[in-house]
Design a protein around this motif. Structure first.
Motif, PDB file in Angstrom:
ATOM      1  N   LEU A  14      53.086 -25.104 103.881  1.00 40.25           N
ATOM      2  CA  LEU A  14      52.990 -25.501 102.479  1.00 40.25           C
ATOM      3  C   LEU A  14      52.468 -24.352 101.629  1.00 40.25           C
ATOM      4  N   LYS A  15      51.423 -23.679 102.097  1.00 43.14           N
ATOM      5  CA  LYS A  15      50.856 -22.545 101.348  1.00 43.14           C
ATOM      6  C   LYS A  15      51.885 -21.440 101.140  1.00 43.14           C
ATOM      7  N   ASP A  16      52.751 -21.258 102.133  1.00 41.55           N
ATOM      8  CA  ASP A  16      53.752 -20.190 102.078  1.00 41.55           C
ATOM      9  C   ASP A  16      55.059 -20.621 101.402  1.00 41.55           C
ATOM     10  N   ALA A  21      54.317 -20.862  95.643  1.00 40.30           N
ATOM     11  CA  ALA A  21      54.458 -19.546  94.999  1.00 40.30           C
ATOM     12  C   ALA A  21      54.799 -19.718  93.517  1.00 40.30           C
ATOM     13  N   GLU A  22      55.644 -20.697  93.207  1.00 43.51           N
ATOM     14  CA  GLU A  22      56.019 -20.953  91.815  1.00 43.51           C
ATOM     15  C   GLU A  22      54.826 -21.483  91.019  1.00 43.51           C
ATOM     16  N   ARG A  83      56.952 -24.957  83.262  1.00 46.69           N
ATOM     17  CA  ARG A  83      57.249 -24.332  84.552  1.00 46.69           C
ATOM     18  C   ARG A  83      56.238 -24.802  85.600  1.00 46.69           C
ATOM     19  N   LEU A  84      54.972 -24.889  85.225  1.00 49.82           N
ATOM     20  CA  LEU A  84      53.933 -25.375  86.135  1.00 49.82           C
ATOM     21  C   LEU A  84      54.177 -26.838  86.493  1.00 49.82           C
ATOM     22  N   PHE A  85      54.407 -27.674  85.493  1.00 56.12           N
ATOM     23  CA  PHE A  85      54.634 -29.101  85.738  1.00 56.12           C
ATOM     24  C   PHE A  85      55.838 -29.314  86.660  1.00 56.12           C
ATOM     25  N   ASP A  86      56.900 -28.557  86.441  1.00 60.36           N
ATOM     26  CA  ASP A  86      58.096 -28.688  87.287  1.00 60.36           C
ATOM     27  C   ASP A  86      57.790 -28.280  88.731  1.00 60.36           C
TER      28      ASP A  86
END
Length: 118
Positions: A14-16, A21-22, A83-86
């Motif tokens: 999940l971290k990778d 990353a987005e 972009r964050l919410f998506d």
């Protein structure tokens, strides 16, 4: 096979993931925009406040929910915040899917839904 090792492996995956990353990339953009950062922080604080109250059994009024929805829509007009919410939504879908996979793998312990209802 150690279940905890697999859980740590999943956590690392999940971290990778591209979704994380987005989220990180979107947060970097937001951090470079002080006004966007403040708007997002204010929204998150209000959101957390509502969630805390809901956990104690206090349901928000329809007006308060409408106000939060309008604030969300307003923030979504900001490209960095959208972009964050998506990206957060995509990560949430993955987490829900993983949870369903795990839960479905244990359904045999309790029988089918029709047996549970009897």
């Amino acid at each position: 096979m150690n279940i905890y090792d697999k859980a740590h492996e999943l956590a690392q995956s999940l971290k990778d993931s591209p979704e994380v990353a987005e989220i990180n990339a979107a947060m970097k953009l937001i951090d470079m925009e002080p006004e966007s950062r403040k708007m997002l922080d204010d929204f998150r604080n209000k959101q957390n406040e509502v969630q805390q109250r809901m956990m104690t059994g206090e349901m928000p009024s329809p007006e308060e929910m409408e106000k939060m929805e309008k604030l969300f829509e307003f923030l979504s007009q900001n490209l960095s915040i959208r972009r964050l919410f998506d990206a957060e939504r995509r990560l949430s879908v993955i987490i829900q899917d993983v949870n369903k996979i795990i839960t479905d793998s244990l359904v045999h312990l309790y029988g089918s839904d029709s047996q549970l209802e009897q």
